[in-house]
Structure formats: C-alpha cells, structure tokens
Design a protein around this motif. Structure first.
Motif, PDB file in Angstrom:
ATOM      1  N   PRO A   1      -5.550 -16.618  -1.441  1.00  0.00           N
ATOM      2  CA  PRO A   1      -5.889 -15.254  -0.906  1.00  0.00           C
ATOM      3  C   PRO A   1      -6.312 -14.438  -1.809  1.00  0.00           C
ATOM      4  CG  PRO A   1      -3.415 -15.819  -0.906  1.00  0.00           C
ATOM      5  CD  PRO A   1      -4.187 -17.125  -1.348  1.00  0.00           C
ATOM      6  N   SER A   2      -7.171 -13.348  -1.593  1.00  0.00           N
ATOM      7  CA  SER A   2      -7.560 -12.349  -2.584  1.00  0.00           C
ATOM      8  C   SER A   2      -6.612 -11.251  -2.788  1.00  0.00           C
ATOM      9  CB  SER A   2      -8.645 -11.485  -2.170  1.00  0.00           C
ATOM     10  OG  SER A   2      -8.492 -10.721  -0.836  1.00  0.00           O
ATOM     11  N   ARG A   3      -6.527 -10.359  -3.739  1.00  0.00           N
ATOM     12  CA  ARG A   3      -5.465  -9.329  -4.280  1.00  0.00           C
ATOM     13  C   ARG A   3      -5.274  -8.229  -2.804  1.00  0.00           C
ATOM     14  NH1 ARG A   3      -3.654  -8.691  -9.505  1.00  0.00           N
ATOM     15  NH2 ARG A   3      -3.397  -6.379  -9.134  1.00  0.00           N
ATOM     16  N   ALA A   4      -6.538  -8.055  -2.394  1.00  0.00           N
ATOM     17  CA  ALA A   4      -6.465  -7.097  -1.135  1.00  0.00           C
ATOM     18  C   ALA A   4      -5.798  -7.715   0.113  1.00  0.00           C
ATOM     19  CB  ALA A   4      -7.984  -6.734  -0.733  1.00  0.00           C
TER      20      ALA A   4
ATOM     21  N   ALA B   1      -1.957  -7.520  -0.687  1.00  0.00           N
ATOM     22  CA  ALA B   1      -1.489  -6.281  -0.637  1.00  0.00           C
ATOM     23  C   ALA B   1      -1.245  -5.859   1.004  1.00  0.00           C
ATOM     24  CB  ALA B   1      -2.390  -5.282  -1.420  1.00  0.00           C
ATOM     25  N   LYS B   2      -2.284  -6.313   1.626  1.00  0.00           N
ATOM     26  CA  LYS B   2      -2.191  -5.863   3.069  1.00  0.00           C
ATOM     27  C   LYS B   2      -1.138  -6.648   3.589  1.00  0.00           C
ATOM     28  CE  LYS B   2      -5.097  -6.268   7.348  1.00  0.00           C
ATOM     29  NZ  LYS B   2      -6.412  -6.429   7.903  1.00  0.00           N
ATOM     30  N   GLY B   3      -1.004  -7.993   3.290  1.00  0.00           N
ATOM     31  CA  GLY B   3       0.387  -8.659   3.807  1.00  0.00           C
ATOM     32  C   GLY B   3       1.689  -8.044   3.578  1.00  0.00           C
TER      33      GLY B   3
ATOM     34  N   LYS C   1       2.182  -4.765   2.839  1.00  0.00           N
ATOM     35  CA  LYS C   1       2.437  -3.633   3.727  1.00  0.00           C
ATOM     36  C   LYS C   1       2.860  -3.793   4.928  1.00  0.00           C
ATOM     37  CE  LYS C   1      -0.868  -0.924   1.134  1.00  0.00           C
ATOM     38  NZ  LYS C   1      -2.202  -0.163   0.967  1.00  0.00           N
ATOM     39  N   SER C   2       2.132  -4.888   5.499  1.00  0.00           N
ATOM     40  CA  SER C   2       2.911  -5.248   6.865  1.00  0.00           C
ATOM     41  C   SER C   2       4.336  -5.490   6.956  1.00  0.00           C
ATOM     42  CB  SER C   2       1.711  -6.204   7.522  1.00  0.00           C
ATOM     43  OG  SER C   2       2.188  -7.450   6.705  1.00  0.00           O
ATOM     44  N   LEU C   3       4.962  -6.102   5.988  1.00  0.00           N
ATOM     45  CA  LEU C   3       6.259  -6.388   6.013  1.00  0.00           C
ATOM     46  C   LEU C   3       7.130  -5.186   5.929  1.00  0.00           C
ATOM     47  CD1 LEU C   3       6.214  -9.595   3.641  1.00  0.00           C
ATOM     48  CD2 LEU C   3       6.252  -9.510   6.015  1.00  0.00           C
ATOM     49  N   LYS C   4       6.626  -4.140   5.397  1.00  0.00           N
ATOM     50  CA  LYS C   4       7.649  -2.773   5.147  1.00  0.00           C
ATOM     51  C   LYS C   4       7.645  -2.186   6.802  1.00  0.00           C
ATOM     52  CE  LYS C   4       6.029  -2.104   0.498  1.00  0.00           C
ATOM     53  NZ  LYS C   4       5.557  -1.088  -0.270  1.00  0.00           N
TER      54      LYS C   4
END
Length: 222
Positions: A209-212, A215-217, A219-222
């Motif tokens: 997976p890329s850094r983006a 980061a998206k994953g 954020k979805s956990l918050k």
C-alpha cells in the motif's frame, strides 16, 4: 325478643344450612341449563344435517366432563368407537352410533364385524373368503415343544412408538447423509477437472500500500 333471648349459634347454623341448600339448588340448576343448552345445540346440528347430507351424529357415549365439549358426541376417543377385539378371531370392534346417509337418520347396535375379503372364486351375493394369515415364523417352528413355541410367539415386541421413531430416525439419517454428500461433492469434488475454467481474470493489485492509502485507512478508523 331481646338480643339476649336469641340463640346466636342456632341462627348461624340455620343460616348456614339455608345457604348450603341454595348452593345445591344452584348447582342443580346449572346442570339443567347445561343439558338443555347441549340438547338445543344437538337438535340444531341434527336439523342442519338432515338436508341430504351424510355423516356421524353420535358415537358411543362413554365420556363425560365438566363442560359440554368434554362429552362424547360425533367424535370420541376413536373413529366411530372402533376398538380392538383380539379376544375374537378375525374380528374388529366398532361401537354403536347414530348416522345420517343422504339425509336419512339411522341407528345401529354394537357393530363387531368379521374381517373377510370378497370371494376370489364365487360371484354369489355376499360371498367371501377368509383373509389369508401370514406363515408361522421359523423361529417358532424351530422350538422343540408347544410351550417353547408359545413363549417365542409371546415375546414382547418393541412399543409401536419406539419402532416408528426408529424408522423415522433411520430415514432422516439416510436423507441427511445423501444431502451432506451432495453438498460435499459440490464444495470438494473428487475430480478437480470438474471445476469450470475461469471466464475472466480478476485484476488484483498485490503491490504494497502507498502512504496515501495508509493515511486513508487510518482516518477511516477514527
């Protein structure tokens, strides 16, 4: 008379007897009303049946209860009071009943009848043959004397409910086994060549997976 002159115990006893008498009379009145209600319902029921219909009106009266519907009417403990008569050869027991055939009411007596079959050789009216009986089991014939043969014949058999449950259990197990075997064959066929070839290839990205994406994953956990 003054209050002191009245025998309180005698008055209470007399009042108690009067109340008990009223209670007995009330009970008798209730029974009379119950019988009259049942008779009215049965009269109406029989009148409606006499319109060219056929059916059972009353079977053997052998059951009572605290309510009208507890009594034996056109239904009872068995169909038309059919009962066992193992004490008489080839005989089926059937109690007396009241019936209607095409609107005509009739009554019967005790209806014990012989179990016979239509004649296979004669065409005469009411000609019949005895129903052939099954052969004597070999285990009975192998006994050395009459006493042992009778003992073999009178061996207790498994209760009807038990062997019915056993038959049901075996049939259920067979059906379940066949169903599970079919499911297993669909999931894990013994011949791998039975799998159909793929019609298209699925494009699956197996790269890290890329850094983006990370980061998206997060954020979805918050």
């Amino acid at each position: 008379p003054t209050l002191d002159a009245i025998d309180i115990d005698a008055a209470v006893s007399q009042l108690k007897e009067t109340l008990q008498g009223l209670e007995r009379q009330t009970t008798r009145n209730r029974l009379v009303v119950k019988d009259l209600t049942r008779q009215t319902l049965m009269n109406r029921f029989q009148a409606e049946e006499r319109q060219g219909d056929s059916g059972i009106v009353q079977v053997r009266y052998d059951k009572l209860g605290s309510r009208n519907y507890h009594h034996t009417t056109f239904i009872g403990n068995s169909f038309v009071a059919v009962h066992d008569h193992s004490d008489t050869i080839d005989t089926c027991g059937m109690g007396e009943f009241i019936g209607i055939l095409n609107g005509v009411e009739f009554r019967t007596r005790h209806n014990d009848y012989r179990l016979v079959m239509p004649s296979r050789t004669s065409k005469a009216w009411h000609a019949y043959d005895e129903i052939p009986t099954p052969p004597v089991p070999q285990s009975v014939l192998d006994k050395p004397n009459l006493e042992n043969s009778l003992g073999e014949e009178q061996k207790p058999q498994p209760p009807r409910q038990e062997w019915k449950l056993d038959i049901w259990r075996r049939r259920t197990e067979d059906k379940m086994g066949e169903a599970l075997q079919g499911i297993h064959q669909q999931i894990c066929p013994t011949d791998p060549t039975k799998y159909p070839p793929p019609t298209e290839l699925i494009n699956i990205n197996t790269n890290p997976p890329s850094r983006a994406e990370i980061a998206k994953g997060i954020k979805s956990l918050k």
